[in-house]
Design a protein around this motif. Sequence first.
Motif, PDB file in Angstrom:
ATOM      1  N   ASP A  34       0.693  -1.513  -0.014  1.00 47.96           N
ATOM      2  CA  ASP A  34      -0.063  -0.398  -0.310  1.00 47.96           C
ATOM      3  C   ASP A  34       1.020   1.168   0.029  1.00 47.96           C
ATOM      4  O   ASP A  34       0.369   2.435  -0.754  1.00 47.96           O
ATOM      5  CB  ASP A  34      -1.314   0.216   1.068  1.00 47.96           C
ATOM      6  N   GLU A  35       2.101   0.934   1.038  1.00 49.14           N
ATOM      7  CA  GLU A  35       3.516   2.043   0.892  1.00 49.14           C
ATOM      8  C   GLU A  35       3.427   2.760  -0.603  1.00 49.14           C
ATOM      9  O   GLU A  35       3.576   3.968  -1.088  1.00 49.14           O
ATOM     10  CB  GLU A  35       3.597   2.303   2.323  1.00 49.14           C
ATOM     11  N   THR A  37       2.507   1.735  -3.485  1.00 49.94           N
ATOM     12  CA  THR A  37       1.235   2.457  -4.442  1.00 49.94           C
ATOM     13  C   THR A  37       1.247   3.669  -4.466  1.00 49.94           C
ATOM     14  O   THR A  37       0.863   4.417  -5.656  1.00 49.94           O
ATOM     15  CB  THR A  37      -0.011   1.645  -3.739  1.00 49.94           C
ATOM     16  N   SER A  38       1.672   4.810  -3.176  1.00 48.71           N
ATOM     17  CA  SER A  38       0.918   5.630  -2.649  1.00 48.71           C
ATOM     18  C   SER A  38       2.254   5.920  -3.905  1.00 48.71           C
ATOM     19  O   SER A  38       2.384   7.803  -3.587  1.00 48.71           O
ATOM     20  CB  SER A  38       1.052   5.643  -1.614  1.00 48.71           C
ATOM     21  N   TYR A  39       3.341   6.053  -3.647  1.00 47.64           N
ATOM     22  CA  TYR A  39       4.974   6.119  -4.516  1.00 47.64           C
ATOM     23  C   TYR A  39       4.686   6.600  -5.738  1.00 47.64           C
ATOM     24  O   TYR A  39       5.277   7.507  -6.664  1.00 47.64           O
ATOM     25  CB  TYR A  39       5.821   5.915  -4.467  1.00 47.64           C
ATOM     26  N   ASP A  42      -0.043   7.536 -11.826  1.00 43.61           N
ATOM     27  CA  ASP A  42      -0.491   6.727 -12.631  1.00 43.61           C
ATOM     28  C   ASP A  42      -0.213   5.538 -13.753  1.00 43.61           C
ATOM     29  O   ASP A  42      -1.035   4.786 -13.946  1.00 43.61           O
ATOM     30  CB  ASP A  42      -1.620   7.297 -12.827  1.00 43.61           C
ATOM     31  N   LYS A 245      -1.870   0.681 -10.606  1.00 44.15           N
ATOM     32  CA  LYS A 245      -0.761   0.490  -9.617  1.00 44.15           C
ATOM     33  C   LYS A 245      -0.463  -0.213  -8.528  1.00 44.15           C
ATOM     34  O   LYS A 245       0.968  -0.881  -8.259  1.00 44.15           O
ATOM     35  CB  LYS A 245      -1.273   2.358  -9.251  1.00 44.15           C
ATOM     36  N   ARG A 246      -1.703  -1.056  -7.839  1.00 40.62           N
ATOM     37  CA  ARG A 246      -1.890  -1.686  -6.479  1.00 40.62           C
ATOM     38  C   ARG A 246      -0.491  -2.679  -7.194  1.00 40.62           C
ATOM     39  O   ARG A 246       0.134  -3.420  -6.543  1.00 40.62           O
ATOM     40  CB  ARG A 246      -2.408  -2.177  -6.236  1.00 40.62           C
TER      41      ARG A 246
END
Length: 633
Positions: A34-35, A37-39, A42, A245-246
């Motif tokens: 999850d972390e 993914t935020s980096y 898109d 993304k994930r």
Amino acid sequence: MKKYILLFSLLSFALTAQVPKSIPFEENNRQRIDEITSYLDDEPAGFGYSYKNRTEWEKVRNKIDYKAVMERAEEVLNTEMPPWDDDLYLEFSRNGLRPPGEKMLNARKSRLAPLVWAECMENKGRFVPKIESTLRELISHRSWILPAHDTYLNVFYGKKHEVDLVAAAFVHELAETLYFLDDKISEPVRQEVIDSMYVRAFDPVKDALKTGKGYTFGWFNNTNNWNAVCLAGVTSAAVGIIKDKRERAFFVAAAEYYSQNSVLGYTDDGYCTEGLGYFNYGFQHYIILREQLYQRTKGAIDLFKSEKMKKIAMYGINFEIINGTYPAFADCRIGTTVSPLILWYCNHNLGLGLAAYDRLDDNDLRPSVLTAMLLFPNTAQQTSSHIDGSAKVEGKQPVRMFFDKAGVLICRPEKMSDHSMGVALKGGNNAEHHNHNDVGSYSLIVGNETLAGDPGGPYHYAGAMWTNKRYTFKSISSFGHPVAVVDQTLQGAGKEYEAEIAGTDFTALRDEYVLDLTKVYDCPNLKSYIRKFVYDRTGTGSLLIEDRFELKNAGSFESAIITLADWQENGGKTLKLSGKQHTVNVKIETSSPKGYTLIPEKIQENGPEFSRIGIRLNEKIKTGYIRVFFKVE
């Protein structure tokens, strides 16, 4: 049909230590995924830019050898794809011969990159039809892995799909191709390629990370070049082509975690037991992975943060003997040198302060994913080659480099000349990556010629070299190395067969290095075997090697000189080894009143022919010594 069973525990997948398995990976690492993914952006991305960025591609056109690329692309454009040949692929499983199948695969795959780069630089669309037909041809291969890695032909016969070194590199090239060419590739072809990438690479990797089983998982959990090469290829492909993304973050998280194994594969002093050739290959891909993750996560993940990284990066400098010449320990060819691309990249990113590697020489770069990383904006281009004002140096090497954790000593002259002698002296153990049974070996250089010592090799592998027959090859067993045969016993294979450092005495003019080799031989009659090296750097240099042994009962003892040079007896107790430019004289002394006999033998096994000059005592005795003294003529 012969089957070649890989000895994972001892040979190609030999392990020194590993990070704990994290299986199933996604369930155990959801927070980190999850972390990450935020980096991520898109949209997926590869190195550099698509063909649409004409400014950047014009820069590339002026950096790379544009004429050579276009000539090769024109050649491919006007010729037919070499055919896929089942028989050539099967040659390895039938007869253990690697070259036929590998040459067939390379002849087909090597056609893609020049077409892609030519189209991106020229931007007229004339190469696109050939690129699309080439893509369809390549993804249709019955196997994306090497014949030598398809042990039971499960991939060839469609029973399952696995990922090896070449499959990983191939999916990266496919992803970079689709990224570079963007909408030049028709949607049907693009989707065919992506679907194939999932079936042949992404799905097998995800399955391995769920179960911790299968051939593919082996490279996640090993510590040799496979780890970095396969992680770099598959991860780069994933971040370059996967929309979700994930899902991209899943591959990035796995690479971040399991790439720790790659670092563990080097000793704590930065030494690479696989040999210099595999260092160039493996660490180059570690760099590709590092750059890819750094760019995609905007610096949130940096695989260069390990304190050990500077020592690994300096291996190519520290391992040099003299005059750009290196030992050919492990599976390595004599004449192999460190990759300047590695040193340029590390020089800037790790602040090594090497003036000779301040700039990138891109004259010889050819279309590849590595070239894409190097020529387009990257961290090395954006970083000074020195940090915190540390001075750049021209790199005058110290007179010695001691890899104390690996047991390898490099000895250099105080004053360099065209006739200077330098040596590398090897301890270690016989369970190293790409191991040869070579504890106590050495390499002797005069000028830039290897005149005596480790013969290197093989230049290509026979199938049986990765089976339980590996050490029946003389060039890989201790028989083909400059070490002793103790009471008709060769060195054993395994970590327990290791040298103990019995003493060191290093001075400005002289280095003494003493190894206890008793444990290296599974010889019930052996009580003690000590090998002493004495390197004298005065004048043009000399090397003394003394083998002193004690047996429980009278037995035989034989030492050996290994050379690729011409040699002749010089009368009395001396030999002369003559290279193309340099000559060393060799004096032999023994403790035996009955003397010794020279037993010469030519050895050639998938590499250059070399001479083994056995020095056998003429009587069976309990204690004694053989001394061999090398002096530049």
